[in-house]
Design a protein around this motif. Structure first.
Motif, PDB file in Angstrom:
ATOM      1  N   UNK A  35      34.437  36.382  38.101  1.00 15.21           N
ATOM      2  CA  UNK A  35      34.753  37.806  38.191  1.00 15.21           C
ATOM      3  C   UNK A  35      35.049  38.340  36.793  1.00 15.21           C
ATOM      4  N   UNK A  36      34.290  39.372  36.374  1.00 11.50           N
ATOM      5  CA  UNK A  36      34.412  39.959  35.044  1.00 11.50           C
ATOM      6  C   UNK A  36      35.232  41.249  35.112  1.00 11.50           C
ATOM      7  N   UNK A  37      36.045  41.497  34.093  1.00  8.56           N
ATOM      8  CA  UNK A  37      36.960  42.636  34.074  1.00  8.56           C
ATOM      9  C   UNK A  37      36.242  43.972  34.306  1.00  8.56           C
ATOM     10  N   UNK A  38      35.162  44.225  33.576  1.00  3.33           N
ATOM     11  CA  UNK A  38      34.335  45.388  33.869  1.00  3.33           C
ATOM     12  C   UNK A  38      34.648  46.658  33.110  1.00  3.33           C
ATOM     13  N   UNK A  39      35.687  46.685  32.270  1.00  2.00           N
ATOM     14  CA  UNK A  39      35.996  47.890  31.514  1.00  2.00           C
ATOM     15  C   UNK A  39      37.182  47.684  30.601  1.00  2.00           C
ATOM     16  N   UNK A  40      37.367  48.624  29.654  1.00  3.49           N
ATOM     17  CA  UNK A  40      38.453  48.501  28.690  1.00  3.49           C
ATOM     18  C   UNK A  40      38.075  47.598  27.530  1.00  3.49           C
ATOM     19  N   UNK A  41      39.010  47.367  26.653  1.00  4.07           N
ATOM     20  CA  UNK A  41      38.746  46.524  25.486  1.00  4.07           C
ATOM     21  C   UNK A  41      38.307  45.124  25.892  1.00  4.07           C
ATOM     22  N   UNK A  42      38.875  44.626  26.993  1.00  4.57           N
ATOM     23  CA  UNK A  42      38.542  43.283  27.465  1.00  4.57           C
ATOM     24  C   UNK A  42      37.539  43.325  28.615  1.00  4.57           C
ATOM     25  N   UNK A  43      36.663  44.318  28.586  1.00  5.66           N
ATOM     26  CA  UNK A  43      35.719  44.527  29.680  1.00  5.66           C
ATOM     27  C   UNK A  43      34.757  43.386  29.910  1.00  5.66           C
ATOM     28  N   UNK A  44      34.442  42.608  28.868  1.00 12.00           N
ATOM     29  CA  UNK A  44      33.486  41.507  29.011  1.00 12.00           C
ATOM     30  C   UNK A  44      34.177  40.157  29.204  1.00 12.00           C
ATOM     31  N   UNK A  45      35.489  40.180  29.319  1.00 12.20           N
ATOM     32  CA  UNK A  45      36.231  38.953  29.618  1.00 12.20           C
ATOM     33  C   UNK A  45      36.258  38.729  31.126  1.00 12.20           C
ATOM     34  N   UNK A  46      36.526  37.510  31.538  1.00 16.86           N
ATOM     35  CA  UNK A  46      36.806  37.269  32.948  1.00 16.86           C
ATOM     36  C   UNK A  46      38.105  37.994  33.298  1.00 16.86           C
ATOM     37  N   UNK A  47      38.316  38.266  34.569  1.00 13.87           N
ATOM     38  CA  UNK A  47      39.541  38.946  34.992  1.00 13.87           C
ATOM     39  C   UNK A  47      40.768  38.162  34.547  1.00 13.87           C
ATOM     40  N   UNK A  48      40.698  36.851  34.656  1.00 11.61           N
ATOM     41  CA  UNK A  48      41.808  35.991  34.242  1.00 11.61           C
ATOM     42  C   UNK A  48      42.063  36.096  32.747  1.00 11.61           C
ATOM     43  N   UNK A  49      41.006  36.007  31.937  1.00 16.93           N
ATOM     44  CA  UNK A  49      41.158  36.068  30.481  1.00 16.93           C
ATOM     45  C   UNK A  49      41.627  37.441  30.027  1.00 16.93           C
ATOM     46  N   UNK A  50      41.155  38.500  30.707  1.00 10.51           N
ATOM     47  CA  UNK A  50      41.597  39.855  30.361  1.00 10.51           C
ATOM     48  C   UNK A  50      43.094  40.004  30.609  1.00 10.51           C
ATOM     49  N   UNK A  51      43.568  39.468  31.729  1.00  9.87           N
ATOM     50  CA  UNK A  51      45.003  39.509  32.030  1.00  9.87           C
ATOM     51  C   UNK A  51      45.794  38.728  30.987  1.00  9.87           C
ATOM     52  N   UNK A  52      45.249  37.593  30.565  1.00  9.42           N
ATOM     53  CA  UNK A  52      45.913  36.804  29.527  1.00  9.42           C
ATOM     54  C   UNK A  52      45.979  37.578  28.213  1.00  9.42           C
ATOM     55  N   UNK A  53      44.884  38.271  27.884  1.00  8.29           N
ATOM     56  CA  UNK A  53      44.867  39.057  26.664  1.00  8.29           C
ATOM     57  C   UNK A  53      45.906  40.157  26.687  1.00  8.29           C
ATOM     58  N   UNK A  54      46.042  40.832  27.828  1.00  5.78           N
ATOM     59  CA  UNK A  54      47.031  41.900  27.956  1.00  5.78           C
ATOM     60  C   UNK A  54      48.449  41.340  27.864  1.00  5.78           C
ATOM     61  N   UNK A  55      48.707  40.231  28.533  1.00 11.29           N
ATOM     62  CA  UNK A  55      50.033  39.607  28.463  1.00 11.29           C
ATOM     63  C   UNK A  55      50.401  39.219  27.045  1.00 11.29           C
ATOM     64  N   UNK A  56      49.433  38.681  26.330  1.00 13.35           N
ATOM     65  CA  UNK A  56      49.664  38.305  24.942  1.00 13.35           C
ATOM     66  C   UNK A  56      49.879  39.537  24.069  1.00 13.35           C
ATOM     67  N   UNK A  57      49.133  40.597  24.335  1.00 14.31           N
ATOM     68  CA  UNK A  57      49.299  41.845  23.582  1.00 14.31           C
ATOM     69  C   UNK A  57      50.712  42.414  23.753  1.00 14.31           C
ATOM     70  N   UNK A  58      51.226  42.364  24.980  1.00 16.64           N
ATOM     71  CA  UNK A  58      52.568  42.897  25.250  1.00 16.64           C
ATOM     72  C   UNK A  58      53.618  42.137  24.444  1.00 16.64           C
TER      73      UNK A  58
END
Length: 280
Positions: A35-58
């Motif tokens: 499952x791919x995120x589909x939008x935003x800066x992490x749009x081409x990441x998997x949903x899991x990796x996009x969530x990890x990126x956001x958590x790390x950003x915070x």
């Protein structure tokens, strides 16, 4: 200062563009449906990796950037504590944006990630070189729980080693994709941790136990990194849960343990370093 200035937009854009996207399915090179995120800066990441990126950003936004700015300001006085604090903060940024630069799916902030990794790495080298190792050892008080701190560093290194080997070795024996590979071609985080972080933690612990001057230099830097790393893992797990991804209990337990114990050990270590100025 450059690192903080670059990290601010990188983290804000990652956080602010993360919500409200329609996920889509992608067949990986190993014929697995991801499952791919589909939008935003992490749009081409998997949903899991996009969530990890956001958590790390915070965590980078609310902990990493303020810590680096305060440490850089205080380091101008030449204080050993401040210089070590700055080195630890820079190590966190160098590690984090090494992962982003080499592991994240390509996005408009690619050059920013490269610049962040470069700027924080060179700044880290200069920060470490500004510390008088001999003076640091002499400035460390006799009340330092050297054996406990050294053992803690070795223990964290061994746990990280076992954590990642437990994920990788079964996949090798079964000739299957390891958990977390998803749409990616290799395990960048695990490669960095096993080749760089684990050896550094174990070497720092051993050197501190042997009262080697370099052990007194590496220990506070790596303990501070371990604390921020633990906080980052907690942030990643929370963001993943918010995205509907099941929590990985062993990883969350390890993250909380490292953040709490590492934080306590970091405070203890910095308290036992005299607030003196470097001669260099």
């Amino acid at each position: 200062m450059l690192t903080a200035l670059l990290a601010l937009p990188a983290t804000l854009v990652g956080i602010l563009t993360s919500a409200g996207h329609r996920h889509h399915q992608f067949v990986s090179l190993r014929d697995e449906l991801v499952s791919i995120q589909g939008g935003g800066l992490y749009g081409h990441e998997s949903v899991s990796a996009a969530a990890q990126g956001v958590g790390l950003d915070v965590v980078t936004l609310i902990v990493g950037i303020p810590l680096l700015l305060v440490a850089t300001y205080l380091a101008r006085t030449g204080s050993l504590r401040a210089q070590l604090l700055q080195s630890g903060a820079l190590f966190y940024f160098a590690y984090t944006y090494l992962i982003f630069a080499f592991g994240a799916a390509y996005n408009p902030f690619f050059l920013v990630y490269v610049a962040l990794f470069s700027a924080s790495s060179f700044a880290l080298v200069l920060s470490v070189l500004s510390i008088d190792v001999g003076q640091l050892q002499g400035a460390t008080g006799s009340r330092l729980a050297r054996r406990r701190v050294g053992g803690l560093l070795i223990g964290i290194g061994v746990i990280v080693l076992l954590l990642w080997l437990g994920r990788i070795l079964p996949s090798i024996s079964s000739n299957s994709a390891p958990p977390g590979l998803e749409s990616y071609t290799t395990l960048v985080v695990q490669a960095v941790d096993l080749s760089l972080i684990v050896p550094l933690l174990i070497v720092a612990g051993v050197l501190l136990l042997r009262r080697h001057p370099v052990g007194y230099l590496l220990s506070p830097i790596l303990l501070l990194w371990a604390t921020t790393f633990g906080l980052a893992l907690i942030g990643i797990q929370i963001a993943a849960a918010a995205a509907g991804i099941q929590l990985v209990t062993p990883v969350l337990f390890f993250a909380v343990l490292v953040a709490v114990v590492g934080g306590a050990a970091t405070i203890h270590l910095f308290i036992n370093i005299s607030s003196v100025s470097s001669n260099r």
